[in-house]
Design a protein around this motif. Sequence first.
Motif, mmCIF file in Angstrom:
data_model
loop_
_atom_site.group_PDB
_atom_site.id
_atom_site.type_symbol
_atom_site.label_atom_id
_atom_site.label_comp_id
_atom_site.label_asym_id
_atom_site.label_seq_id
_atom_site.Cartn_x
_atom_site.Cartn_y
_atom_site.Cartn_z
ATOM 1 N N GLU A 31 0.820 -1.213 0.000
ATOM 2 C CA GLU A 31 0.000 0.000 0.000
ATOM 3 C C GLU A 31 0.853 1.262 0.000
ATOM 4 O O GLU A 31 0.610 2.199 -0.757
ATOM 5 N N GLY A 32 1.872 1.308 0.841
ATOM 6 C CA GLY A 32 2.730 2.487 0.920
ATOM 7 C C GLY A 32 3.486 2.747 -0.368
ATOM 8 O O GLY A 32 3.608 3.890 -0.809
ATOM 9 N N PHE A 33 4.003 1.686 -0.978
ATOM 10 C CA PHE A 33 4.745 1.855 -2.224
ATOM 11 C C PHE A 33 3.825 2.376 -3.320
ATOM 12 O O PHE A 33 4.169 3.319 -4.033
ATOM 13 N N LEU A 34 2.641 1.790 -3.442
ATOM 14 C CA LEU A 34 1.693 2.238 -4.462
ATOM 15 C C LEU A 34 1.281 3.691 -4.243
ATOM 16 O O LEU A 34 1.192 4.474 -5.189
ATOM 17 N N HIS A 35 1.069 4.059 -2.983
ATOM 18 C CA HIS A 35 0.608 5.421 -2.677
ATOM 19 C C HIS A 35 1.719 6.456 -2.815
ATOM 20 O O HIS A 35 1.512 7.524 -3.399
ATOM 21 N N PHE A 36 2.886 6.179 -2.254
ATOM 22 C CA PHE A 36 3.935 7.198 -2.192
ATOM 23 C C PHE A 36 4.921 7.162 -3.357
ATOM 24 O O PHE A 36 5.483 8.181 -3.723
ATOM 25 N N VAL A 37 5.167 5.998 -3.937
ATOM 26 C CA VAL A 37 6.112 5.894 -5.052
ATOM 27 C C VAL A 37 5.366 5.874 -6.380
ATOM 28 O O VAL A 37 5.772 6.526 -7.333
ATOM 29 N N GLY A 38 4.274 5.130 -6.419
ATOM 30 C CA GLY A 38 3.463 5.087 -7.624
ATOM 31 C C GLY A 38 3.281 3.662 -8.128
ATOM 32 O O GLY A 38 4.056 2.768 -7.827
ATOM 33 N N ASP A 39 2.243 3.490 -8.882
ATOM 34 C CA ASP A 39 1.906 2.197 -9.453
ATOM 35 C C ASP A 39 2.753 1.976 -10.700
ATOM 36 O O ASP A 39 2.639 2.709 -11.676
ATOM 37 N N LYS A 40 3.599 0.976 -10.659
ATOM 38 C CA LYS A 40 4.471 0.649 -11.792
ATOM 39 C C LYS A 40 3.849 -0.430 -12.688
ATOM 40 O O LYS A 40 4.536 -1.001 -13.530
ATOM 41 N N ASN A 41 2.567 -0.716 -12.475
ATOM 42 C CA ASN A 41 1.838 -1.719 -13.256
ATOM 43 C C ASN A 41 2.474 -3.103 -13.168
ATOM 44 O O ASN A 41 2.519 -3.843 -14.150
ATOM 45 N N ILE A 42 2.958 -3.433 -12.001
ATOM 46 C CA ILE A 42 3.494 -4.766 -11.739
ATOM 47 C C ILE A 42 2.380 -5.562 -11.067
ATOM 48 O O ILE A 42 1.966 -5.229 -9.961
ATOM 49 N N ARG A 43 1.886 -6.586 -11.757
ATOM 50 C CA ARG A 43 0.761 -7.375 -11.236
ATOM 51 C C ARG A 43 1.114 -8.838 -11.025
ATOM 52 O O ARG A 43 0.301 -9.615 -10.551
ATOM 53 N N SER A 44 2.334 -9.214 -11.410
ATOM 54 C CA SER A 44 2.741 -10.611 -11.302
ATOM 55 C C SER A 44 4.258 -10.690 -11.222
ATOM 56 O O SER A 44 4.957 -9.697 -11.452
ATOM 57 N N THR A 45 4.755 -11.874 -10.932
ATOM 58 C CA THR A 45 6.200 -12.082 -10.915
ATOM 59 C C THR A 45 6.778 -11.860 -12.309
ATOM 60 O O THR A 45 7.883 -11.335 -12.448
ATOM 61 N N ILE A 46 6.021 -12.210 -13.340
ATOM 62 C CA ILE A 46 6.491 -11.982 -14.714
ATOM 63 C C ILE A 46 6.605 -10.482 -14.989
ATOM 64 O O ILE A 46 7.602 -10.021 -15.545
ATOM 65 N N ASP A 47 5.595 -9.705 -14.576
ATOM 66 C CA ASP A 47 5.672 -8.242 -14.724
ATOM 67 C C ASP A 47 6.890 -7.691 -13.985
ATOM 68 O O ASP A 47 7.573 -6.796 -14.489
ATOM 69 N N ALA A 48 7.132 -8.218 -12.791
ATOM 70 C CA ALA A 48 8.279 -7.755 -11.995
ATOM 71 C C ALA A 48 9.595 -8.097 -12.686
ATOM 72 O O ALA A 48 10.532 -7.290 -12.676
ATOM 73 N N ALA A 49 9.670 -9.270 -13.296
ATOM 74 C CA ALA A 49 10.885 -9.662 -14.019
ATOM 75 C C ALA A 49 11.134 -8.728 -15.198
ATOM 76 O O ALA A 49 12.276 -8.312 -15.450
ATOM 77 N N VAL A 50 10.073 -8.358 -15.901
ATOM 78 C CA VAL A 50 10.192 -7.424 -17.023
ATOM 79 C C VAL A 50 10.654 -6.063 -16.512
ATOM 80 O O VAL A 50 11.547 -5.432 -17.094
ATOM 81 N N TYR A 51 10.056 -5.589 -15.406
ATOM 82 C CA TYR A 51 10.441 -4.298 -14.824
ATOM 83 C C TYR A 51 11.898 -4.324 -14.352
ATOM 84 O O TYR A 51 12.638 -3.362 -14.554
ATOM 85 N N LEU A 52 12.298 -5.421 -13.735
ATOM 86 C CA LEU A 52 13.696 -5.566 -13.320
ATOM 87 C C LEU A 52 14.622 -5.418 -14.527
ATOM 88 O O LEU A 52 15.571 -4.626 -14.491
ATOM 89 N N ARG A 53 14.348 -6.183 -15.586
ATOM 90 C CA ARG A 53 15.214 -6.172 -16.772
ATOM 91 C C ARG A 53 15.222 -4.823 -17.485
ATOM 92 O O ARG A 53 16.257 -4.387 -17.971
ATOM 93 N N SER A 54 14.065 -4.167 -17.541
ATOM 94 C CA SER A 54 13.967 -2.933 -18.321
ATOM 95 C C SER A 54 14.347 -1.679 -17.544
ATOM 96 O O SER A 54 14.814 -0.705 -18.137
ATOM 97 N N THR A 55 14.142 -1.683 -16.223
ATOM 98 C CA THR A 55 14.307 -0.449 -15.452
ATOM 99 C C THR A 55 15.358 -0.551 -14.343
ATOM 100 O O THR A 55 16.243 0.286 -14.251
ATOM 101 N N LEU A 56 15.240 -1.546 -13.491
ATOM 102 C CA LEU A 56 16.097 -1.606 -12.304
ATOM 103 C C LEU A 56 17.509 -2.137 -12.590
ATOM 104 O O LEU A 56 18.487 -1.560 -12.118
ATOM 105 N N LEU A 57 17.618 -3.223 -13.333
ATOM 106 C CA LEU A 57 18.942 -3.797 -13.586
ATOM 107 C C LEU A 57 19.847 -2.897 -14.429
ATOM 108 O O LEU A 57 21.051 -2.812 -14.141
#
Length: 168
Positions: A31-57
């Motif tokens: 809840e805090g991350f969504l409210h204060f940082v923003g919704d990064k449209n991560i809804r699954s582990t697959i979405d998170a893997a894509v976000y990791l590869r495209s943005t964080l890594l």
Amino acid sequence: MPQPLLITPRLTLRNLNENDASFINRLYNTEGFLHFVGDKNIRSTIDAAVYLRSTLLPMHKTPMMGLLAVELKNTEDPIGVCGLIDRDSLDAIDLGFGFFPEFQGQGYAREAATAVLDMAKKSLDLAEVVAITLETNIGCLNLLESLGFQKTEAENPEPEVMLLKLEL
């Protein structure tokens, strides 16, 4: 086990990797991350893997830059992220962090941020670091001010967004 970049009395901080998708999915949907940082449209582990590869890594291409996984030293369980981000929209390097709610208020964010700021000063020779947060994120503001950050006027600030600076 991935090699830690920073070690504190209770924590290890290491570069994120593709095995962190489940952790990132869980953290970025608190809840805090969504409210204060923003919704990064991560809804699954697959979405998170894509976000990791495209943005964080890609942030880790520059040594000592990017968000780091913050783990409890005794269990190696990830409890949050903390690190330095080079944002195109800012003139200085940004300190970013976020933790699971059950690990807030126990000094972990302060411990991790202190280690990251020490690295910024000693290893990267940065003169200043900034942080951005919403005015309503009182916990974050209190932590940043306790670390020595001071509110400043941002150029074209977004409504309710605050920019804070720390001279290193």
